[in-house]
Scaffold this motif. Structure first.
Motif, PDB file in Angstrom:
ATOM      1  N   TRP A  85       0.844  -1.198   0.000  1.00 54.86           N
ATOM      2  CA  TRP A  85       0.000   0.000   0.000  1.00 54.86           C
ATOM      3  C   TRP A  85       0.877   1.245   0.000  1.00 54.86           C
ATOM      4  CZ3 TRP A  85      -5.442  -0.236  -0.008  1.00 54.86           C
ATOM      5  CH2 TRP A  85      -5.949  -1.545   0.027  1.00 54.86           C
ATOM      6  N   TYR A  86       0.416   2.277  -0.685  1.00 53.05           N
ATOM      7  CA  TYR A  86       1.217   3.507  -0.790  1.00 53.05           C
ATOM      8  C   TYR A  86       0.325   4.690  -1.132  1.00 53.05           C
ATOM      9  CZ  TYR A  86       0.801   2.292  -5.755  1.00 53.05           C
ATOM     10  OH  TYR A  86       0.311   1.980  -7.003  1.00 53.05           O
TER      11      TYR A  86
ATOM     12  N   GLN B 201       1.386   2.313  10.611  1.00 48.01           N
ATOM     13  CA  GLN B 201       0.459   2.923   9.658  1.00 48.01           C
ATOM     14  C   GLN B 201       0.469   4.445   9.798  1.00 48.01           C
ATOM     15  OE1 GLN B 201      -2.456  -0.977   9.815  1.00 48.01           O
ATOM     16  NE2 GLN B 201      -3.304   0.953  10.542  1.00 48.01           N
TER      17      GLN B 201
ATOM     18  N   SER C  76      -6.730  -4.549   2.970  1.00 46.58           N
ATOM     19  CA  SER C  76      -7.586  -3.423   2.590  1.00 46.58           C
ATOM     20  C   SER C  76      -8.326  -2.763   3.744  1.00 46.58           C
ATOM     21  CB  SER C  76      -8.562  -3.823   1.477  1.00 46.58           C
ATOM     22  OG  SER C  76      -9.053  -5.120   1.648  1.00 46.58           O
TER      23      SER C  76
ATOM     24  N   GLU D 158      -7.464   1.209   4.961  1.00 45.80           N
ATOM     25  CA  GLU D 158      -8.079   2.483   4.566  1.00 45.80           C
ATOM     26  C   GLU D 158      -8.993   3.006   5.666  1.00 45.80           C
ATOM     27  OE1 GLU D 158      -9.907   4.664   0.667  1.00 45.80           O
ATOM     28  OE2 GLU D 158     -10.184   2.493   0.787  1.00 45.80           O
TER      29      GLU D 158
ATOM     30  N   LEU E 259      -4.752   7.017  -1.634  1.00 55.03           N
ATOM     31  CA  LEU E 259      -4.331   5.664  -1.265  1.00 55.03           C
ATOM     32  C   LEU E 259      -4.411   4.698  -2.445  1.00 55.03           C
ATOM     33  CD1 LEU E 259      -3.608   3.635   1.040  1.00 55.03           C
ATOM     34  CD2 LEU E 259      -6.065   3.321   1.343  1.00 55.03           C
TER      35      LEU E 259
ATOM     36  N   VAL F 111      -3.086   0.476  -3.795  1.00 57.17           N
ATOM     37  CA  VAL F 111      -2.477  -0.815  -3.466  1.00 57.17           C
ATOM     38  C   VAL F 111      -1.973  -1.440  -4.757  1.00 57.17           C
ATOM     39  CG1 VAL F 111      -4.679  -2.077  -3.684  1.00 57.17           C
ATOM     40  CG2 VAL F 111      -2.803  -3.071  -2.342  1.00 57.17           C
TER      41      VAL F 111
ATOM     42  N   GLY G 197      -8.739   3.838  -2.024  1.00 51.49           N
ATOM     43  CA  GLY G 197      -8.146   2.531  -1.744  1.00 51.49           C
ATOM     44  C   GLY G 197      -8.983   1.389  -2.291  1.00 51.49           C
TER      45      GLY G 197
ATOM     46  N   SER H 189      -8.722   1.270  -6.016  1.00 51.95           N
ATOM     47  CA  SER H 189      -7.430   0.692  -6.354  1.00 51.95           C
ATOM     48  C   SER H 189      -7.432  -0.825  -6.135  1.00 51.95           C
ATOM     49  CB  SER H 189      -6.346   1.360  -5.498  1.00 51.95           C
ATOM     50  OG  SER H 189      -5.087   0.815  -5.761  1.00 51.95           O
ATOM     51  N   GLY H 190      -8.096  -1.267  -5.061  1.00 46.86           N
ATOM     52  CA  GLY H 190      -8.204  -2.699  -4.776  1.00 46.86           C
ATOM     53  C   GLY H 190      -8.978  -3.439  -5.851  1.00 46.86           C
TER      54      GLY H 190
END
Length: 482
Positions: A194-195, A301, A316, A319, A332, A334, A409, A412-413
């Motif tokens: 994650w970034y 985190q 996940s 988030e 966010l 991943v 997030g 993105s997931g």
């Protein structure tokens, strides 16, 4: 009414509650358990199940509509509101039922004594650091088979069974040896690296697909005073969230299967060695945030959301769990783990995604039908959308994202899952052998290596010995990929 009689009326209950509470906290010795069950059966009918209700189209599991229901939810990254909302639906459908709802982070301390006494609740979200060992619960026959739930008609479309509405791998994850399904994983978790897309953009970098590129991005970050990586140093079983799928990418999924099956020398596979050495390089080159081995999941985190480190291996739920400290413009994202190079067995995009938040119905539950019906409600589109909207995670229900705005997030997931296609791996070690994965491989092996106290070769030797020890331990139930 005189004060004495009021007092004596409550004394029995107070004392019994006190005993139960003390037992739950481990304050009294185990021999009192038999006395406890004698106590408990007086008012709760011991192991007797409630009578079945009438099976109808609206009540396919034949729930006794006036029977009480008790559920205990893990109060973690997802909170408990989603479960309380589903409970409200149950109460609307069964207005005569008294539903008891409680939340805790200490699942094992609170519930293990109740399993031992034969008085467990009807539905449990068995999650978190104090998760009860699933392998042990299954081995001791303490869980109810959830097949009736899976074969029941789904809430939204009665022509479909519940099992036909679930995401890939969910049913299999609930199995230990072939057929019965003991666990319903409610969340669907994407694990990976994650970034912050914003942080990556500010370095003028793209997510690295090979290890050389990963090291180059970390070097770029280091020059700007940013660490490449951080992780939950106190809970190093987070490291596998990106390391295990990397091992599968490099050596093929069968390497992970061999590890799960506790096969001799599984950890000595060249792909394991290659990936351990790659991660060790992060330590050697000073790309890991200083002090990381002493951080827990929340602290690591937080350091990451504050921009002190670029990458973190996680699931996940991060988030939602890190929302308080995550800047609005963090963006966010991943990704699947970087590989080594083009000789890897699986393509870039190979990712670990699987069920999270394991719900169980105890074999000795008084109202198992009620527990399963509550799960059936949770696996409806409405409950699933509510879960996804409120906790920013996909659920086991295959869908439930139409018409709701996905957070960065989550978006993105979903994109990472699309990119992975069929290349989704699902290691089982952490379900089948909890202590081995968390304490030994995690703390004793990977944690020590990433802190620089073991070389990759030493870590592999140590972890292989731990795995052999588990394989040869007749006191634990062993499982294999079917």
């Amino acid at each position: 009414m005189g004060s004495t009689s009021a007092h004596s009326g409550h004394e029995g209950v107070g004392r019994r509650d006190l005993i139960k509470r003390s037992a739950a906290l481990g304050l009294i010795a185990v021999p009192t358990m038999s006395f406890l069950s004698a106590c408990a059966s007086g008012d709760s009918g011991g192991d007797e199940k409630v009578d079945k209700g009438k099976k109808t189209k609206e009540n396919p599991l034949a729930v006794n509509e006036s029977a009480p229901l008790e559920m205990v939810i893990f109060d973690g990254g997802f909170g408990t509101k989603y479960a309380e909302d589903a409970k409200a639906v149950y109460e609307k459908n069964f207005p005569k039922a008294k539903v008891k709802f409680s939340a805790t982070q200490k699942i094992q301390s609170v519930l293990q004594p109740r399993f031992n006494q034969g008085t467990p609740p009807d539905l449990i979200d068995n999650s978190g650091a104090e998760q009860m060992d699933m392998g042990v619960l299954v081995g001791k026959k303490q869980l109810a088979d959830l097949t009736p739930l899976l074969d029941a008609p789904s809430v939204d479309d009665p022509s479909k069974k519940v099992r036909d509405t679930l995401r890939p791998g969910i049913v299999e994850m609930g199995q230990f040896d072939g057929d019965p399904v003991w666990i319903m994983y409610y969340a669907y978790t994407v694990y990976g690296v994650w970034y912050s897309q914003k942080a990556l953009d500010s370095l003028d970098a793209t997510y690295p697909e090979t290890w050389d590129d990963m090291l180059a991005v970390c070097e770029k970050a280091k020059k700007k005073g940013i660490a490449g990586w951080t992780y939950a140093g106190k809970h190093p079983y987070y490291i596998p969230f990106s390391l295990y799928p990397m091992i599968a990418k490099v050596g093929g999924p069968e390497v992970l299967d061999a590890i799960d099956n506790l096969e001799p020398n599984a950890w000595k596979h060249p792909a394991v060695k290659t990936c351990f050495e790659a991660y060790y390089e992060l330590y050697k080159k000073g790309y890991i945030l200083k002090g990381t081995p002493g951080l827990d999941h929340i602290q690591s985190q937080t350091a990451w959301t504050e921009g002190k480190a670029l990458f973190i291996p996680n699931g996940s739920w991060v988030e939602n769990e890190a929302a308080k400290t995550m800047p609005k413009d963090f963006n966010l994202a991943v990704s699947a783990p970087s590989g080594i190079d083009s000789s890897d067995k699986m393509p870039f995009g190979t990712i670990w995604a699987s069920g999270g938040e394991p719900f169980i119905v105890p074999a000795k539950a008084k109202n198992p039908d009620g527990g399963m019906e509550q799960l059936r409600i949770m696996l409806s589109e409405e409950s699933s959308k509510n879960f996804t909207t409120s906790v920013k995670s996909l659920s086991a229900f295959n869908g439930g994202t139409d018409g709701i705005e996905l957070t960065p997030g989550l978006k993105s997931g979903v994109a990472a899952l699309e990119k992975a296609g069929q290349n989704v791996v699902n290691p089982r070690l952490q379900d089948w052998y909890v202590a081995l994965q968390k304490e030994k491989i995690g703390v004793g092996g990977l944690g020590e290596m990433m802190a620089g106290r073991l070389t990759p070769a030493e870590a592999i030797k140590k972890i292989q010995a731990y795995a052999d020890e588990a394989a040869n331990d007749d006191t634990i139930q062993h499982y294999k990929h079917q």
